[in-house]
Design a protein around this motif. Structure first.
Motif, short mmCIF file in Angstrom:
data_model
loop_
_atom_site.label_atom_id
_atom_site.label_comp_id
_atom_site.label_asym_id
_atom_site.label_seq_id
_atom_site.Cartn_x
_atom_site.Cartn_y
_atom_site.Cartn_z
N ASP A 21 0.82 -1.22 0.00
CA ASP A 21 0.00 0.00 0.00
C ASP A 21 0.85 1.27 0.00
N PHE A 22 2.19 1.11 0.15
CA PHE A 22 3.03 2.29 0.32
C PHE A 22 4.26 2.20 -0.60
N THR A 23 4.78 3.35 -0.97
CA THR A 23 5.98 3.37 -1.81
C THR A 23 7.23 3.23 -0.93
N ASN A 24 8.34 2.91 -1.57
CA ASN A 24 9.61 2.83 -0.84
C ASN A 24 9.99 4.18 -0.24
N GLU A 25 9.64 5.25 -0.95
CA GLU A 25 9.93 6.59 -0.44
C GLU A 25 9.16 6.85 0.84
N GLU A 26 7.90 6.41 0.88
CA GLU A 26 7.10 6.59 2.10
C GLU A 26 7.67 5.75 3.25
N LEU A 27 8.08 4.52 2.92
CA LEU A 27 8.70 3.68 3.95
C LEU A 27 9.94 4.36 4.51
N GLU A 28 10.79 4.86 3.64
CA GLU A 28 12.04 5.49 4.07
C GLU A 28 11.76 6.67 5.00
#
Length: 768
Positions: free
Chosen positions: A616-623
């Motif tokens: 549900d989330f992008t890698n950028e959001e995770l970071e």
């Protein structure tokens, strides 16, 4: 400073040198189990020093009345406790009338313990000078049979090194045992009958209140230099114990060997009036095999377990020892044979947490058992929760919910809530979502949908009803909110709108609605039965959807992150690295009031949501979220480092991922939290497995396909693991040069590696 007395070894846990300060810690670390019973590594002979006695039988518990000075509606009446069971391992030793006791010996040398994880046995040896100056050498081997799982075996070897002596060996059974953690010092066991028959002895007893009937049994034999001593033992008996006393005159250096078989027959597996007969039957089997053959069978049984579940690591012995210790303890605790059983956070290694079932099973343990066993084992874990659905509905009713709402317990033995801290019992409700996620995870991994129409949909309906009734509409926010909860971070209680809990609620409702559509479309008969049984209406499901689609999520525009809960930024935002070392661990150094007002996070909370719902989330959001929350995380929960390791690996931060991996894999071996003497952290050990397989190996299941994004820590030269994916065994070996994939069986399998399609053919190694 972490403890460091455990020797690094790829297949064994080894302690050398006797230190009274380490006895209780080692009793945990060298624990053994076979899924049906287990025991701490207590000495067989008497020990007057600090010790924590513990023998446990799977599924046998006692409802210890909750001890609080106040009461609230819905409060659990008892805390279920795994019981310290009658002790069968005891062997008192007397040399010329003096008891052997390592606490009172003049000196102890050559002390060594070894827990051989490859073969499933525990050995202890030492030389001691006793107060009466006799020097004795002892070597003891002990194991709990995996195949004959009601039986354990001990071989106790003794030599008097400096003189002839009279040796008395007194193997015994003792039901006069207590729990260290009882609330009221209740008597947990009632002993009803003690009998003996030549070299066999039996204690029949039952638990108070729960009335589990148990027969504790033993059979003993004595040899000197390999020759059997034919003299019958003298029976020593009192109200709560029975022993067989062997007295022999031995010459200097003669080897005295006592063989002892013992264990439990339980009315969970036999009728109450047949326990003694069952004990004799299993002793007949054990003695027919003999100690050496039983040991050989044990080695073969563990070889089979390791064949599928082993993870090999080249170039890093401590990391190798850590992962094998975790895998070994998981298999000692639960082998998946019995859907009435589950996995307690301490397994068979201590009393803390009551030995009960937590959400850890669904969130952390299920992936390990799905991938290293066959899918029946995972099915049994899901069936356990289905069988407790009625109790989950009762639990919710006690808190005022209606209409078939299901609230699964935080802690349970039989489906009833028995956790006795209000902020957990009433508020840590995210555990409900872990049950639903496990159903989704099972279907995603196995491809087997049959559980959902047969059992799972009823569970999902009960859970969706709970989330709908637990939210309320805020006129101010024009959104549905969730008030007064505790998220995974237990260092914040009674908060509003914990992001993880709100997100989980939305996901659970939407997942339940999706599955209802599938069942209506493809399993119409099941759908009719389901609607009739649960009295489900379209008006009700429309209300669910309204709540899910209008859920409120706290968000910081300034930091561009979801907030752990309302008001999180009102805290004094001092990072963990800026805390004084003398303040750590804060759960042992600070008042609860101070902890609750701090920004410190016990374990992954928002990041737990990013782990479960990563698609549900992008890698950028995770970071962004990782960089915001990790600096405030103190990792004072055993469940914390593994999630952070997986997320760090996903972000390509392998140094950080490796540090977290080492912490999760050696949490107990190195006693990071300074509490290993209370028992091991069994359920978090599955997170260690996930750190390698899902973290470094990057294993996921997407679009019905196994996917990998393999990486390797610079400290390793290679690592390998196996996955049982839909009854096809895939072996993955990762090195600095690339990754090798191999499939057993006769069918080909398409997998995805680094976003590219790869075909695996039986008998061929594919290098990527």
């Amino acid at each position: 400073m972490n403890q460091d007395y455990i020797k690094a070894d790829p297949w064994s846990v080894i302690e050398e040198g006797f230190d009274k300060e380490q006895v209780k810690s080692s009793e945990s670390l060298f624990s053994i189990g076979n899924g049906a019973m287990g025991q701490r590594a207590n000495f067989e002979e008497q020990y007057s020093g600090e010790t924590f006695q513990g023998s446990y039988i799977a599924g046998v518990y006692y409802p210890d009345k909750t001890r609080v000075g106040w009461w609230k509606n819905g409060y659990p009446e008892y805390f279920a406790k795994v019981l310290n069971a009658p002790n069968w391992i005891g062997i008192d030793v007397f040399i010329n009338g003096e008891p052997l006791d390592l606490n009172t010996c003049k000196s102890v040398s050559n002390f060594k313990r070894e827990l051989n994880m490859k073969e499933g046995w525990y050995k202890r040896s030492f030389t001691a000078t006793m107060p009466n100056n006799f020097e004795v050498a002892i070597e003891v081997t002990r194991f709990l049979c995996v195949d004959l799982d009601e039986v354990g075996a001990i071989q106790y070897n003794l030599q008097v090194l400096n003189a002839n002596a009279e040796v008395i060996l007194l193997p015994y059974l003792d039901s006069g045992i207590t729990n260290e953690d009882s609330n009221w010092e209740d008597k947990f066991w009632n002993t009803t009958k003690i009998t003996s028959d030549d070299n066999r002895a039996f204690i029949e007893s039952h638990t108070m209140k729960t009335n589990f009937a148990v027969c504790t049994f033993m059979q003993t034999a004595l040899h000197i230099d390999g020759d059997k001593v034919d003299a019958s033992p003298i029976t020593k008996k009192d109200e709560l114990s029975i022993g067989n006393s062997y007295s022999v005159e031995v010459k200097k250096n003669e080897k005295v060997t006592l063989t002892k078989y013992g264990g439990y027959t339980v009315d969970r597996n036999h009728s109450k009036d047949q326990l003694l007969k069952a004990a004799n039957t299993v002793l007949d089997q054990a003695s027919k095999y003999g100690f050496e053959t039983l040991l050989q069978k044990q080695i073969e049984a563990w070889a089979k377990i390791w064949e599928m579940s082993d993870i090999t690591i080249e170039g890093d012995v401590k990391a190798q020892q850590g992962i094998r210790f975790n895998i070994f303890q998981l298999n000692q605790t639960y082998l998946g044979k019995d859907s009435r059983l589950n996995i307690g956070p301490k397994g068979f290694t201590g009393e803390k947490y009551g030995g009960s079932t937590y959400w850890d099973t669904e969130a952390y343990c299920l992936p390990f058992y799905m991938a290293t066993k066959n899918q029946d084992v995972a099915w049994n874990l899901l069936e356990y929760r289905y069988n407790h659905l009625e109790k989950a509905i009762e639990n919710a009713e006690k808190l005022g919910f209606k209409n078939g709402v299901a609230l699964y317990p935080m802690v349970t033995m039989n489906g009833e809530e028995c956790h006795n801290e209000w902020e957990i019992t009433f508020e840590e409700i995210h555990r409900n979502g872990a049950i639903a996620f496990a159903i989704y995870n099972y279907h995603r991994f196995t491809g087997d949908y049959s559980y959902i129409p047969k059992m799972g949909m009823e569970v999902l309906i009960g859970i969706a009803r709970f989330w709908h009734q637990r939210t309320n509409f805020s006129e101010d926010k024009q959104k549905y909110v969730m008030l007064g909860v505790t998220g995974p971070n237990e260092y914040e209680n009674n908060v509003n709108n914990n992001w993880y809990t709100n997100y989980l609620a939305k996901w659970c409702i939407n997942y339940a609605l999706e599955q209802l559509d599938v069942i209506k479309d493809k399993y119409s008969e099941d759908y009719k039965i389901l609607v009739s049984k649960t009295k489900l209406t379209s008006a009700e499901t429309e209300d669910w959807a309204k709540a899910a689609n209008n859920m409120y999520f706290p968000f910081s525009e300034k930091h561009q992150v979801y907030l752990q809960q309302d008001g999180f930024l009102d805290k004094e935002m001092i990072k963990v690295e800026d805390l004084s070392r003398s303040d750590r661990p804060i759960n042992q150094k600070w008042s609860w009031d101070r902890i609750l007002r701090s920004p410190y996070i016990k374990q992954a909370d928002v990041l737990q949501g990013f782990y479960f719902f990563e698609d549900d989330f992008t890698n950028e959001e995770l970071e962004k979220h990782f960089d915001f929350y990790e600096p405030f995380t103190v990792h004072e929960s055993s469940l914390s480092p593994c999630v952070h390791s997986i997320q760090a690996a996903k972000l390509g931060r392998m140094d950080q991922a490796y540090t977290f991996y080492l912490r999760t894999s050696r949490l107990d071996l190195d006693d990071y939290n300074k509490e290993v003497e209370e028992g091991l952290h069994i359920t978090s050990m599955a997170g260690t497995w996930m750190s390698i397989v899902e973290g470094f190996g990057g294993m996921r299941v997407k679009n019905n396909q196994l996917c990998f994004t393999p990486q390797i820590p610079k400290q390793w030269t290679s690592y390998s693991f196996k996955i049982n994916f839909r009854n096809q065994i895939v072996t993955i070996t990762v090195s600095e040069k690339g990754t090798d994939f191999e499939i057993s069986g006769s069918n080909e399998l398409m997998i995805q590696v680094n976003d590219k399609q790869v075909k695996l053919l039986p008998g061929k190694i594919v290098h990527v």
